[in-house]
Motif scaffolding. Structure first.
Motif, PDB file in Angstrom:
ATOM      1  N   ILE A 253       2.140  -9.645   5.936  1.00  0.00           N
ATOM      2  CA  ILE A 253       2.261  -9.057   4.602  1.00  0.00           C
ATOM      3  C   ILE A 253       1.436  -9.853   3.593  1.00  0.00           C
ATOM      4  N   LEU A 254       1.379 -11.183   3.756  1.00  0.00           N
ATOM      5  CA  LEU A 254       0.557 -12.007   2.874  1.00  0.00           C
ATOM      6  C   LEU A 254      -0.921 -11.617   2.991  1.00  0.00           C
ATOM      7  N   ALA A 392       4.900  -5.168  10.116  1.00  0.00           N
ATOM      8  CA  ALA A 392       3.928  -5.667   9.139  1.00  0.00           C
ATOM      9  C   ALA A 392       2.518  -5.728   9.715  1.00  0.00           C
ATOM     10  N   ARG A 393       2.389  -5.849  11.034  1.00  0.00           N
ATOM     11  CA  ARG A 393       1.047  -5.914  11.615  1.00  0.00           C
ATOM     12  C   ARG A 393       0.292  -4.615  11.360  1.00  0.00           C
ATOM     13  N   ALA A 394       0.975  -3.492  11.492  1.00  0.00           N
ATOM     14  CA  ALA A 394       0.334  -2.202  11.217  1.00  0.00           C
ATOM     15  C   ALA A 394      -0.063  -2.103   9.751  1.00  0.00           C
ATOM     16  N   MET A 395       0.799  -2.606   8.848  1.00  0.00           N
ATOM     17  CA  MET A 395       0.472  -2.604   7.426  1.00  0.00           C
ATOM     18  C   MET A 395      -0.755  -3.468   7.161  1.00  0.00           C
ATOM     19  N   ARG A 396      -0.791  -4.620   7.795  1.00  0.00           N
ATOM     20  CA  ARG A 396      -1.928  -5.531   7.617  1.00  0.00           C
ATOM     21  C   ARG A 396      -3.222  -4.888   8.106  1.00  0.00           C
ATOM     22  N   ASN A 397      -3.183  -4.351   9.322  1.00  0.00           N
ATOM     23  CA  ASN A 397      -4.403  -3.802   9.907  1.00  0.00           C
ATOM     24  C   ASN A 397      -4.900  -2.580   9.139  1.00  0.00           C
ATOM     25  N   SER A 398      -3.976  -1.712   8.714  1.00  0.00           N
ATOM     26  CA  SER A 398      -4.400  -0.529   7.968  1.00  0.00           C
ATOM     27  C   SER A 398      -4.989  -0.922   6.624  1.00  0.00           C
ATOM     28  N   MET A 399      -4.424  -1.944   5.977  1.00  0.00           N
ATOM     29  CA  MET A 399      -4.967  -2.401   4.701  1.00  0.00           C
ATOM     30  C   MET A 399      -6.356  -3.005   4.884  1.00  0.00           C
ATOM     31  N   LEU A 431      -6.234   7.004  -0.485  1.00  0.00           N
ATOM     32  CA  LEU A 431      -6.099   8.026   0.554  1.00  0.00           C
ATOM     33  C   LEU A 431      -6.190   7.415   1.950  1.00  0.00           C
ATOM     34  N   ALA A 432      -7.116   6.464   2.118  1.00  0.00           N
ATOM     35  CA  ALA A 432      -7.287   5.817   3.420  1.00  0.00           C
ATOM     36  C   ALA A 432      -6.036   5.034   3.805  1.00  0.00           C
ATOM     37  N   ARG A 433      -5.426   4.350   2.834  1.00  0.00           N
ATOM     38  CA  ARG A 433      -4.182   3.621   3.122  1.00  0.00           C
ATOM     39  C   ARG A 433      -3.123   4.561   3.694  1.00  0.00           C
TER      40      ARG A 433
END
Length: 454
Positions: A253-254, A392-399, A431-433
């Motif tokens: 997340i950081l 959180a890994r999916a959140m990190r990678n998508s960001m 939109l990409a996020r």
């Protein structure tokens, strides 16, 4: 179970009164508490803005920006706690409920102590690139040196708010945040206006308020823990034994947050190339995004807690009901913001600035912000889903993909396209996020990997 629902199933899920009650029982207090946040900024600006020198207000603005960078970067303490607390609550794990509270609290204390020990070089680095008068820099340094002493309480409050949300106690963070923000306002008036302590008084008001909020939060924690029997190995928790999942989530997340901060930094940098009026107008327009986030974040918090609880219970039917209700209301709230910004956007701009040039530029680009709620709603809601699932890994990678795979190249390609190009790039980023997180969620669901295996 398939993710696809029939029209009848959607209607049944939407009409489930218990789910509607739970969603708004969490969303309403969070929206109300969010509203109190900009109030503090307005009062700070008003009281400092009446001192006899622009360097006082400028110093507070710079100091606040430096503190905000630290606090925003530490936002993982809130987000990383919610999902674990929701899942522990859903599974009825009293020991786990205590562990997922103490471990991030201890982590918050360690981070705050590290910043306090290293404050001299950190402040010097933060002010190094600020090309302002010595008087302004002196006030900024004074403000930051005092405000840093609130870090242990401020970061601990992040953890408490996240834990309360995960435990589905929406009123507790409301009470905590209202205590912090309203006491800050009252102390601002007392210390700055009443006692004439200037910038130091404004900083001290925030320090005292954060500790008052922490005191109330700990009292509320004590009451809530009494409802969930369990025990805690304090020594193991302080040693962060078994905290690897928490640390991994917080790390991811950081990284995600720092990538997001880069986008806003580049947004300001691109605007700065176009002149002072554009920079000021874009700052005014970003308030529309702030208003949008206040409304949609409340529903995102609800899906964090209720979705995480359903995961802890392995209750797919409850999860689908939560998803349908929060998605439906998020879209309705988003449409409401679009209509409000379209109808009242010029009026809002005129209330935020009295500079005719800035007003004209902001109104020229207002359509971009009027459309933003429906563009941003997906990323807010999906962030809530993934936080509740502690993915959180999916959140990190998508960001990272959205920032470096799309936004940075698009920003470079549109660098000569003026402010319309700037806002087009930002919309594509939002939109990409949503698209990346949404695609990843659908993939996990179809692979039957969203729910943990028994």
């Amino acid at each position: 179970m398939s993710l696809t629902l029939s029209l009848r199933s959607w209607r049944q899920a939407w009409r489930d009164r218990e789910t509607q009650r739970k969603v708004w029982g969490l969303a309403t207090p969070m929206i109300l508490s969010n509203i109190s946040v900009p109030l503090v900024g307005l009062v700070d600006t008003a009281v400092i803005g009446h001192l006899d020198g622009a360097h006082y207000l400028g110093g507070v603005a710079v100091g606040t920006a430096l503190i905000t960078f630290v606090l925003w970067a530490a936002g993982f303490l809130r987000m990383g706690t919610t999902g674990f607390a929701a899942q522990a609550c859903g599974s009825g794990d009293g020991d786990g409920i205590r562990r997922v509270l103490l471990q991030p609290l201890w982590l918050a204390v360690l981070i705050a102590l590290a910043v306090l020990v290293l404050q001299a070089p950190l402040i010097a680095a933060g002010l190094y690139f600020i090309d302002s008068s010595p008087e302004l820099l002196e006030q900024a340094r004074l403000y930051v040196e005092i405000r840093l002493w609130s870090l242990p309480a401020a970061l601990a409050n992040f953890v408490l708010v996240g834990w309360f949300i995960g435990m589905q106690r929406g009123r507790a963070p409301l009470y905590l945040l209202l205590t912090v923000n309203l006491s800050n306002v009252l102390l601002d008036l007392l210390l700055v206006v009443g006692l004439g302590w200037g910038v130091a008084g404004a900083a001290l008001a925030t320090v005292i308020s954060d500790y008052l909020g922490l005191l109330l939060g700990l009292l509320l924690v004590r009451q809530l823990l009494a409802e969930h029997p369990g025990r805690l190995d304090w020594l193991a928790a302080i040693r962060l034994r078994g905290a690897a999942p928490l640390l991994r989530v917080n790390r991811d997340i950081l990284i995600r947050t720092l990538a997001l901060e880069l986008v806003f930094y580049l947004l300001v940098l691109q605007g700065a190339r176009q002149g002072d009026a554009v920079v000021a107008a874009n700052a005014v327009l970003l308030n529309f995004l702030l208003l949008t986030s206040h409304g949609l974040d409340g529903l995102a918090h609800a899906v964090e807690a209720l979705g995480g609880r359903a995961l802890g219970q392995r209750n797919r039917a409850a999860f689908k009901r939560v998803l349908v209700v929060t998605l439906g209301w998020s879209l309705l709230v988003g449409v409401g913001f679009v209509l409000a910004f379209s109808l009242f956007g010029p009026w809002i701009i005129n209330r935020l600035t009295n500079l005719d040039e800035v007003r004209a530029v902001a109104q020229a680009y207002l359509p971009w912000m009027a459309l933003m709620p429906l563009v941003a709603v997906w990323s807010y809601l999906l962030d809530g889903l993934f936080i509740g699932a502690t993915r959180a890994r999916a959140m990190r990678n998508s960001m990272l993909l959205a920032v470096f795979g799309l936004y940075v190249p698009v920003a470079w390609l549109l660098r000569d396209s003026g402010n319309h190009g700037l806002w087009l790039g930002f919309h594509l980023f939002m939109l990409a996020r949503g698209a990346l997180l949404g695609g990843w969620f659908v993939y996990l669901w179809r692979q039957d990997s969203w729910f943990p295996k028994s």
